[in-house]
Scaffold this motif. Structure first.
Motif, PDB file in Angstrom:
ATOM      1  N   ALA A 184     -10.903  -3.305  -4.058  1.00 54.90           N
ATOM      2  CA  ALA A 184     -11.390  -2.405  -3.212  1.00 54.90           C
ATOM      3  C   ALA A 184     -10.837  -1.138  -3.737  1.00 54.90           C
ATOM      4  CB  ALA A 184     -11.025  -2.637  -1.790  1.00 54.90           C
ATOM      5  N   GLN A 185     -11.954  -0.091  -3.551  1.00 57.15           N
ATOM      6  CA  GLN A 185     -11.548   1.327  -3.777  1.00 57.15           C
ATOM      7  C   GLN A 185     -10.660   1.863  -2.925  1.00 57.15           C
ATOM      8  OE1 GLN A 185     -14.614   4.189  -3.895  1.00 57.15           O
ATOM      9  NE2 GLN A 185     -13.548   5.413  -5.449  1.00 57.15           N
ATOM     10  N   LEU A 186      -9.530   2.207  -2.882  1.00 56.53           N
ATOM     11  CA  LEU A 186      -8.570   2.875  -2.151  1.00 56.53           C
ATOM     12  C   LEU A 186      -8.133   4.241  -2.230  1.00 56.53           C
ATOM     13  CD1 LEU A 186      -6.257  -0.267  -2.062  1.00 56.53           C
ATOM     14  CD2 LEU A 186      -8.176   0.335  -0.224  1.00 56.53           C
ATOM     15  N   PRO A 187      -7.993   5.154  -1.410  1.00 59.26           N
ATOM     16  CA  PRO A 187      -8.407   4.897   0.202  1.00 59.26           C
ATOM     17  C   PRO A 187      -9.865   4.409   0.226  1.00 59.26           C
ATOM     18  CG  PRO A 187      -8.322   7.157  -0.328  1.00 59.26           C
ATOM     19  CD  PRO A 187      -7.998   6.509  -1.552  1.00 59.26           C
ATOM     20  N   PHE A 188      -9.762   3.538   1.114  1.00 57.31           N
ATOM     21  CA  PHE A 188     -11.308   2.826   1.245  1.00 57.31           C
ATOM     22  C   PHE A 188     -12.194   3.655   2.097  1.00 57.31           C
ATOM     23  CE2 PHE A 188     -14.248  -0.324   3.290  1.00 57.31           C
ATOM     24  CZ  PHE A 188     -14.687  -0.928   2.178  1.00 57.31           C
ATOM     25  N   GLN A 189     -13.472   3.910   1.420  1.00 55.57           N
ATOM     26  CA  GLN A 189     -14.206   4.877   2.333  1.00 55.57           C
ATOM     27  C   GLN A 189     -13.771   6.253   2.596  1.00 55.57           C
ATOM     28  OE1 GLN A 189     -15.567   2.220   5.725  1.00 55.57           O
ATOM     29  NE2 GLN A 189     -17.381   1.815   4.603  1.00 55.57           N
ATOM     30  N   ASN A 190     -12.938   6.823   1.487  1.00 54.08           N
ATOM     31  CA  ASN A 190     -12.317   7.816   1.421  1.00 54.08           C
ATOM     32  C   ASN A 190     -11.389   7.998   2.746  1.00 54.08           C
ATOM     33  OD1 ASN A 190     -13.306   8.660  -1.040  1.00 54.08           O
ATOM     34  ND2 ASN A 190     -15.251   9.362  -0.218  1.00 54.08           N
ATOM     35  N   GLY A 192      -5.179   3.551   2.896  1.00 54.03           N
ATOM     36  CA  GLY A 192      -4.793   4.120   1.206  1.00 54.03           C
ATOM     37  C   GLY A 192      -4.331   3.152   0.519  1.00 54.03           C
ATOM     38  N   ASN A 193      -3.690   1.927   1.161  1.00 53.17           N
ATOM     39  CA  ASN A 193      -3.236   0.872   0.477  1.00 53.17           C
ATOM     40  C   ASN A 193      -3.427  -0.382   0.627  1.00 53.17           C
ATOM     41  OD1 ASN A 193      -1.288  -0.003   2.440  1.00 53.17           O
ATOM     42  ND2 ASN A 193      -0.189   1.931   2.081  1.00 53.17           N
ATOM     43  N   ALA A 194      -2.950  -1.391   0.147  1.00 51.48           N
ATOM     44  CA  ALA A 194      -3.426  -2.559   0.299  1.00 51.48           C
ATOM     45  C   ALA A 194      -3.287  -3.251   1.536  1.00 51.48           C
ATOM     46  CB  ALA A 194      -2.989  -3.736  -0.859  1.00 51.48           C
ATOM     47  N   ALA A 195      -2.023  -3.055   1.989  1.00 54.19           N
ATOM     48  CA  ALA A 195      -1.421  -3.330   3.413  1.00 54.19           C
ATOM     49  C   ALA A 195      -2.252  -2.950   4.766  1.00 54.19           C
ATOM     50  CB  ALA A 195      -0.144  -2.954   3.694  1.00 54.19           C
ATOM     51  N   GLN A 196      -2.505  -1.512   4.286  1.00 49.06           N
ATOM     52  CA  GLN A 196      -3.665  -0.843   5.497  1.00 49.06           C
ATOM     53  C   GLN A 196      -5.064  -1.378   5.229  1.00 49.06           C
ATOM     54  OE1 GLN A 196      -2.819   3.188   3.961  1.00 49.06           O
ATOM     55  NE2 GLN A 196      -1.431   3.545   5.695  1.00 49.06           N
ATOM     56  N   PHE A 197      -5.445  -1.606   4.032  1.00 57.57           N
ATOM     57  CA  PHE A 197      -6.675  -2.454   3.902  1.00 57.57           C
ATOM     58  C   PHE A 197      -6.975  -3.822   4.895  1.00 57.57           C
ATOM     59  CE2 PHE A 197      -9.852  -5.305   2.133  1.00 57.57           C
ATOM     60  CZ  PHE A 197     -10.939  -4.440   2.018  1.00 57.57           C
ATOM     61  N   ARG A 198      -5.692  -4.471   4.362  1.00 58.24           N
ATOM     62  CA  ARG A 198      -5.608  -6.020   4.952  1.00 58.24           C
ATOM     63  C   ARG A 198      -5.624  -5.776   6.416  1.00 58.24           C
ATOM     64  NH1 ARG A 198      -1.893  -6.617   0.927  1.00 58.24           N
ATOM     65  NH2 ARG A 198      -0.034  -6.691   2.548  1.00 58.24           N
ATOM     66  N   ALA A 199      -4.891  -4.833   7.100  1.00 53.21           N
ATOM     67  CA  ALA A 199      -4.739  -4.782   8.586  1.00 53.21           C
ATOM     68  C   ALA A 199      -6.000  -4.144   9.361  1.00 53.21           C
ATOM     69  CB  ALA A 199      -3.518  -3.832   8.752  1.00 53.21           C
ATOM     70  N   ALA A 207      -6.682 -12.051   1.428  1.00 57.03           N
ATOM     71  CA  ALA A 207      -6.635 -10.601   1.657  1.00 57.03           C
ATOM     72  C   ALA A 207      -6.208  -9.662   0.620  1.00 57.03           C
ATOM     73  CB  ALA A 207      -6.189 -10.455   3.159  1.00 57.03           C
ATOM     74  N   ALA A 208      -5.153 -10.137   0.210  1.00 61.98           N
ATOM     75  CA  ALA A 208      -4.502  -9.081  -1.051  1.00 61.98           C
ATOM     76  C   ALA A 208      -5.378  -9.096  -2.223  1.00 61.98           C
ATOM     77  CB  ALA A 208      -2.758  -9.623  -1.492  1.00 61.98           C
ATOM     78  N   ALA A 209      -5.948 -10.008  -2.493  1.00 58.70           N
ATOM     79  CA  ALA A 209      -6.598  -9.976  -3.773  1.00 58.70           C
ATOM     80  C   ALA A 209      -7.890  -9.025  -3.495  1.00 58.70           C
ATOM     81  CB  ALA A 209      -7.068 -11.358  -4.353  1.00 58.70           C
ATOM     82  N   VAL A 210      -8.506  -9.393  -2.364  1.00 63.54           N
ATOM     83  CA  VAL A 210      -9.723  -8.721  -2.065  1.00 63.54           C
ATOM     84  C   VAL A 210      -9.402  -7.137  -1.840  1.00 63.54           C
ATOM     85  CG1 VAL A 210     -11.438  -8.144  -0.293  1.00 63.54           C
ATOM     86  CG2 VAL A 210     -10.732 -10.667  -0.536  1.00 63.54           C
ATOM     87  N   ALA A 211      -8.250  -6.823  -1.388  1.00 68.97           N
ATOM     88  CA  ALA A 211      -7.807  -5.627  -1.338  1.00 68.97           C
ATOM     89  C   ALA A 211      -7.810  -5.010  -2.572  1.00 68.97           C
ATOM     90  CB  ALA A 211      -6.506  -5.257  -0.497  1.00 68.97           C
ATOM     91  N   GLY A 212      -7.162  -5.568  -3.557  1.00 69.59           N
ATOM     92  CA  GLY A 212      -6.970  -5.388  -5.092  1.00 69.59           C
ATOM     93  C   GLY A 212      -7.994  -4.876  -5.931  1.00 69.59           C
TER      94      GLY A 212
END
Length: 137
Positions: free
Chosen positions: A60-66, A71-78, A53-58
């Motif tokens: 992804a454009q963050l913040p994801f979908q604006n 806005g960060n990898a931890a939030q993307f993973r969760a 999940a960390a690699a996938v988050a890396g």
């Protein structure tokens, strides 16, 4: 509505062949863009296969979908990875065919359809990133 569709079809068919041929050319990625995407999607699929999940988050454009709450990898993973990257979906993306297009801003994009979700990868200045997960409607 049907009359409008017929009129539109007639107008398209009336276009000269070179105009129609040019429209078809726009639907293909340049060799350089295709090569760059191939490198990106290989890494993305490797991360999915490893359930990283960390690699996938890396990738992804963050913040994801604006969305600033992603806005960060931890939030993307969760908020995204846990729900949208199930084992079934990860397997689908690994074997799915990526379809090239240009978006409304003339960005190079590839999409992979998995069930009711469309995963969109967009060429950004720093390279391709996962930029959107939309519903197939």
């Amino acid at each position: 509505m049907r009359l409008l569709s017929c009129a539109l079809l007639a107008a398209v068919l009336a276009l000269p062949a070179p105009v129609l041929a040019q429209a078809g050319k726009d639907a293909a990625a340049s060799p350089a863009v295709q090569k760059e995407f191939n490198g990106f999607i290989a890494k993305f699929r490797t991360a999915l296969k490893a359930n990283d999940a960390a690699a996938v988050a890396g990738m992804a454009q963050l913040p994801f979908q604006n969305d600033n709450s992603i806005g960060n990898a931890a939030q993307f993973r969760a908020k995204i990875y846990q729900d949208d990257f199930t084992a079934k979906t990860r397997a689908c993306i690994q074997r799915g065919k990526a379809v090239y297009a240009r978006d409304g801003d003339k960005n190079d994009t590839y999409s992979i359809l998995c069930g009711e979700r469309i995963f969109v990868f967009t060429k950004m200045p720093a390279g391709f990133l996962l930029t959107d997960i939309g519903m197939n409607d």
